[in-house]
Structures are given as structure tokens and as C-alpha cells.
Design a protein around this motif. Structure first.
Motif: not given
Lengths: 112, 114
Positions: B42-47, B60-70
Motif C-alpha cells: 500500500g502507499p506509504e506516507f512521505l510528506i 521522508l526516508p533520508n535527507d536525499r528526499f526533499f519537497a517544496v510547495r512555494p
């Protein structure tokens, strides 16, 4: 820890053969329980939201029910187009701030 | 009205490369979520974003992942130094508001890291 377990993993039915899918959950205060349908290569499609034990909702051949520990998705006289993976998810008051916790899904196949 | 859209629908990249995945939520939806779905899971939550800010990035699994919504609408999920284990379907969902509103999902971006 919030957790959702769905059974069976896979279900094969003949057209017209009614059955039920189970979703057992553990959550620190239930905000809502959600059922989604997912076709191969697509995103989950919303079906139902249930908020409290005893609640029931229906849509065409599908009926969802909720108790304090589990939810059932009843499929009455299914058709081949009902074939899909059905996902159950809960939203709780705990540390996840209400984000959805999904089960692994039940893959339903309906043969003509 | 239009649903949640995601681009690209498929992305193939090589290990170590940088990728960006885009999500356009339903117009007017203030909450936006990213999930990751591996085969048979099933889907797993990230952010989760409420408006422009990341209200919860605990998935977020580690600092390689980042998201923005400016601007509080479109969101971009960014993955640096991709690894083969990042291969999955990345799903975006939006909802009208919290706390209990239906999340509507997009079709997903299928990421394959070679």
C-alpha cells in the motif's frame, strides 16, 4: 503504532458470487477509515469514508461497514469490472498527524 | 473539474542522478500529500503540506528526499543521488482541508532507477 491489515491478499470470484474483504486496524483514536479502489497502473480511487463504529455506506454493488476493530467491504453480485485492488486506510489522532496509513490491499479478480 | 495531475508519468534514471517529480493538486485544495508505493504494497506516507509549509515530513526516508510547495499549489518532490531502492510509484494526493477530508490521488509517477 497505527497499523492496518487486510485479508485475504487475493480473492478470485465468479461473476455474481458475493463475498467480503476484511480490514483490521489498530489506531490511537480513529479520525476516519477510508476505502479506495486501485486499478493497475493507476492511482487509488476514493470509494468510502467511515467515521464511527456502526456506520455503513453503499455504492452500487459495494457496501462498507465499520466496527471498533475492523471494517468490511461487501461485494454483492460482482461483475468483471469490479476486478481491482481494494485498499483500506486509517487516519488517526496519533503522531502521524492524521496522514493515511494503508494496508497492503486485497486483489480481487472476478471471472465471467 | 480536473483531478490531481502528476508529471512525468514515467521516469527512468541512472543511479546517482537527481530527479524532480511534479504534482498539480485539485484547484483550491490546501492540503497536499506525497506517498510512495512499492510493488504489492500500500502507499506509504512521505510528506504533508498545508499551504506552503511542510506540516509533517516524518515519512521522508533520508535527507536525499526533499519537497517544496512555494506558492501553495504545485509541489515538487526532489530526490538527490538516486539509488535503485528508490524505484517505486510516487503518488500525490490533495484534500480540501484537515482534519478529516478525503484525499484524492493522482495517477502517480513511476520511477525506475537503473
Amino acid at each position: 503504532e497505527d497499523q492496518v491489515t487486510q485479508s485475504p491478499e487475493a480473492l478470485r470470484l465468479q461473476e455474481g458470487e458475493s463475498s467480503s474483504l476484511n480490514c483490521s486496524y489498530t489506531v490511537s483514536g480513529l479520525r476516519g477509515l477510508f476505502w479506495y479502489r486501485q486499478d493497475p497502473g493507476k492511482g487509488p480511487e476514493f470509494l468510502f469514508t467511515l467515521y464511527s463504529a456502526g456506520e455503513e455506506k453503499e455504492k452500487e454493488r459495494l457496501k462498507a461497514t465499520l466496527t471498533k476493530k475492523e471494517s468490511f467491504l461487501h461485494i454483492t453480485a460482482p461483475k468483471p469490472e469490479d476486478s481491482a485492488t481494494y485498499l483500506c486506510a486509517v487516519q488517526g489522532y496519533g503522531g502521524s498527524q492524521g496522514n493515511l496509513i494503508f494496508g497492503k490491499g486485497t486483489k480481487l479478480s472476478v471471472k465471467p | 473539474g480536473a483531478g490531481v495531475s502528476q508529471t512525468p508519468s514515467n521516469k527512468v534514471t541512472e543511479k546517482g542522478k537527481y530527479v524532480e517529480l511534479r504534482c498539480d493538486p485539485i484547484s483550491g485544495h490546501t492540503a497536499l500529500y506525497w506517498y510512495r508505493q512499492s510493488l504489492g504494497q500500500g502507499p506509504e506516507f512521505l510528506i504533508y503540506f498545508q499551504g506552503t509549509g511542510a506540516a509533517d515530513d516524518s515519512g521522508l526516508p533520508n535527507d536525499r528526499f526533499f519537497a517544496v510547495r512555494p506558492e501553495g499549489s504545485v509541489s515538487t518532490l526532489k530526490i538527490q543521488r538516486t539509488e535503485r531502492g528508490d524505484s517505486a510509484v510516487y503518488l500525490c494526493a490533495s484534500s480540501a482541508d484537515r482534519p478529516v477530508e478525503t484525499q484524492y490521488f493522482g495517477p502517480g509517477t513511476r520511477l525506475l532507477v537503473l
